[in-house]
Design a protein around this motif. Structure first.
Motif, short mmCIF file in Angstrom:
data_model
loop_
_atom_site.label_atom_id
_atom_site.label_comp_id
_atom_site.label_asym_id
_atom_site.label_seq_id
_atom_site.Cartn_x
_atom_site.Cartn_y
_atom_site.Cartn_z
N ALA A 175 2.09 -45.22 75.81
CA ALA A 175 2.96 -46.12 75.04
C ALA A 175 4.44 -45.80 75.25
CB ALA A 175 2.60 -46.04 73.56
N VAL A 176 4.79 -44.50 75.22
CA VAL A 176 6.20 -44.13 75.38
C VAL A 176 6.62 -44.13 76.84
CG1 VAL A 176 6.16 -42.78 73.25
CG2 VAL A 176 5.71 -41.64 75.44
N ASN A 177 5.63 -44.01 77.76
CA ASN A 177 5.88 -44.13 79.20
C ASN A 177 6.98 -43.18 79.69
OD1 ASN A 177 5.39 -45.17 81.74
ND2 ASN A 177 6.87 -46.85 81.51
N GLY A 178 6.91 -41.94 79.22
CA GLY A 178 7.85 -40.93 79.70
C GLY A 178 9.22 -40.98 79.07
N ARG A 179 9.45 -41.86 78.11
CA ARG A 179 10.79 -41.98 77.51
C ARG A 179 11.09 -40.85 76.54
NH1 ARG A 179 8.89 -47.33 77.29
NH2 ARG A 179 8.34 -47.06 75.09
N TRP A 180 10.03 -40.18 76.07
CA TRP A 180 10.26 -39.09 75.11
C TRP A 180 9.11 -38.11 75.21
CZ3 TRP A 180 7.37 -37.27 70.96
CH2 TRP A 180 8.01 -36.35 70.12
N ARG A 181 9.40 -36.81 75.08
CA ARG A 181 8.37 -35.79 75.06
C ARG A 181 8.83 -34.59 74.25
NH1 ARG A 181 7.33 -33.92 81.06
NH2 ARG A 181 7.16 -36.20 81.27
N LEU A 182 7.88 -33.85 73.72
CA LEU A 182 8.21 -32.67 72.94
C LEU A 182 8.84 -31.60 73.82
CD1 LEU A 182 4.99 -32.23 70.74
CD2 LEU A 182 7.27 -32.84 69.92
N PRO A 183 9.77 -30.82 73.26
CA PRO A 183 10.28 -29.66 74.01
C PRO A 183 9.12 -28.71 74.37
CG PRO A 183 11.63 -30.09 72.08
CD PRO A 183 10.43 -30.98 71.97
N THR A 184 9.19 -28.09 75.53
CA THR A 184 8.09 -27.24 76.00
C THR A 184 7.71 -26.15 75.01
OG1 THR A 184 8.66 -27.69 78.31
CG2 THR A 184 7.35 -25.72 77.86
N PRO A 185 8.65 -25.38 74.44
CA PRO A 185 8.25 -24.34 73.48
C PRO A 185 7.51 -24.90 72.27
CG PRO A 185 10.52 -24.01 74.19
CD PRO A 185 10.11 -25.36 74.68
N VAL A 186 7.95 -26.07 71.79
CA VAL A 186 7.29 -26.69 70.63
C VAL A 186 5.88 -27.13 71.02
CG1 VAL A 186 7.37 -28.60 68.99
CG2 VAL A 186 9.47 -27.43 69.65
N GLY A 187 5.74 -27.72 72.21
CA GLY A 187 4.43 -28.15 72.68
C GLY A 187 3.46 -26.99 72.81
N LYS A 188 3.93 -25.87 73.34
CA LYS A 188 3.07 -24.69 73.47
C LYS A 188 2.62 -24.17 72.11
CE LYS A 188 4.94 -22.95 77.85
NZ LYS A 188 5.65 -21.84 78.53
N MET A 189 3.57 -24.09 71.18
CA MET A 189 3.25 -23.56 69.85
C MET A 189 2.25 -24.46 69.14
SD MET A 189 5.84 -22.70 66.69
CE MET A 189 6.28 -24.45 66.53
N LEU A 190 2.47 -25.77 69.17
CA LEU A 190 1.58 -26.70 68.48
C LEU A 190 0.18 -26.71 69.11
CD1 LEU A 190 3.94 -29.74 67.81
CD2 LEU A 190 3.14 -28.03 66.16
N THR A 191 0.12 -26.65 70.44
CA THR A 191 -1.17 -26.69 71.12
C THR A 191 -2.00 -25.47 70.79
OG1 THR A 191 -0.22 -27.96 72.96
CG2 THR A 191 -2.31 -26.83 73.37
N VAL A 192 -1.41 -24.28 70.93
CA VAL A 192 -2.14 -23.05 70.65
C VAL A 192 -2.55 -22.99 69.18
CG1 VAL A 192 -1.96 -20.53 70.56
CG2 VAL A 192 -1.05 -21.77 72.53
N ALA A 193 -1.66 -23.41 68.30
CA ALA A 193 -1.97 -23.40 66.86
C ALA A 193 -3.13 -24.34 66.55
CB ALA A 193 -0.74 -23.76 66.05
#
Length: 361
Positions: free
Chosen positions: A296-314
């Motif tokens: 839907a966003v087609n690459g226009r927005w993405r989470l910062p890498t550190p935030v993505g790592k923290m949320l995924t592992v959690a």
């Protein structure tokens, strides 16, 4: 003391070890039959009919074992990996589909171990390249595994939720080390470089990254041609190519959940509560949602890498503590597994003590 050494070795070969050898001897004989059948039969229907008795045998063979480590690994190698690879071979797909060019030893190793031979030939002068960092990597993980075993000695002083969190790391380290040993054994048997099974899953930036590119890659490679692609092709005619990956993803996670229920049954012989299936369906739903949002966003927005790592592992850790580990704890898989590790350590100590005494003048 020579009699004592024989007594120790006899004890080690009795019971579960004898059953383990018998199970794997049956598996290798069955796979030899499949190797010959694959050479003689070209029709998918004929191959499937020839392989189905072996597939059924592989589902029941792990029930001959009661050790957590033996039953769990044998169930994973035979009931999951080998059966799916044989089903793919029936339709001329998968890592065994090059049977005419595979020798029997390579066929046996690839069929039942979580490995995939590289397609490109590795040059001799590159053999061993990067082996030192890998040894250091596994050495560190082995040391952490031993450290966790020592931590369990003080579990009465540690909060139960923290103990469950430690179990998560224990399971990951145990799987990583078991699969590394299987790959090393295969490397020694067939002399080939092998593709890695894990890619540092704790660095995942999303669920798609975790399940698709970092966690248990052999299972991902097996489920893609056997479940994902067929469902993708079917669903493309129903919901369109854009959204076809969503039901395909859910189908993969449903099959994975069922197979994990089977593995857990091998571990404890306890009636399934379907919490593990719910765990995988939850992750499949969240992954499908993630894919939909990305489209839907087609690459226009993405989470910062550190935030993505923290949320995924959690997310993986919290959902595992909620749904994945309770069935394992109810069948006392943790206690039995630790007891087995302690028994192996005691056995090795007895063997070393007996050999030392025998060698002394």
């Amino acid at each position: 003391m020579e009699g004592e050494l024989k007594k120790v070795l006899k004890y080690w070969m009795e019971g579960e070890i004898t059953s383990f050898i018998r199970v794997w001897l049956s598996a290798y004989l069955s796979l030899t039959y499949c190797y010959i059948a694959a050479k003689m039969l070209r029709s998918p229907g004929a191959r499937l009919a020839a392989f189905l008795p072996v597939v059924c045998l592989f589902i029941f063979l792990p029930l001959e074992l009661h050790s957590v480590h033996f039953a769990g690994t044998t169930g994973f190698f035979l009931a999951w990996l080998a059966t799916f690879k044989l089903l793919m071979l029936a339709f001329h797909q998968g890592p065994l589909s090059t049977t005419p060019s595979l020798s029997l030893p390579r066929f046996l190793v690839v069929a039942c171990l979580p490995i995939k031979l590289r397609q490109d030939d590795v040059k001799k002068n590159d053999t061993g390249k990067g082996s030192k960092p890998m040894l250091i990597n596994y050495g560190v993980k082995g040391a952490l595994f031993v450290l966790l075993l020592k931590v369990y000695e003080f579990d009465d002083r540690i909060h139960p939720k923290l103990i469950k969190a430690i179990y998560s790391f224990h399971v990951y380290l145990c799987l990583e080390l078991i699969l590394a040993m299987a790959a090393a054994m295969a490397r020694g048997l067939v002399g080939a470089e092998l593709e890695p099974q894990f890619n540092e899953p704790y660095l995942s930036t999303s669920l798609q990254d975790f399940w698709g590119r970092r966690w248990n890659l052999m299972v991902t490679r097996i489920l893609r041609p056997t479940v994902y692609l067929p469902v993708l092709g079917w669903s493309a005619g129903v919901v369109g190519r854009k959204w076809a990956p969503l039901p395909a993803v859910m189908s993969v996670f449903a099959v994975s959940g069922f197979m994990h229920e089977l593995i857990f049954y091998y571990l404890g012989r306890v009636k399934p509560t379907w919490e593990i299936t719910l765990f995988f369906l939850l992750h499949g739903s969240c992954l499908a949602t993630e894919i939909g949002v990305k489209k839907a966003v087609n690459g226009r927005w993405r989470l910062p890498t550190p935030v993505g790592k923290m949320l995924t592992v959690a997310f993986v850790l919290v959902t595992a503590l909620w749904l994945f580990f309770p069935p394992l704890l109810r069948c006392k898989g943790d206690e039995r597994g630790l007891a087995e590790v302690a028994a192996v350590a005691d056995f090795l100590k007895d063997v070393v003590r007996a050999l030392t005494f025998t060698a002394s003048p």
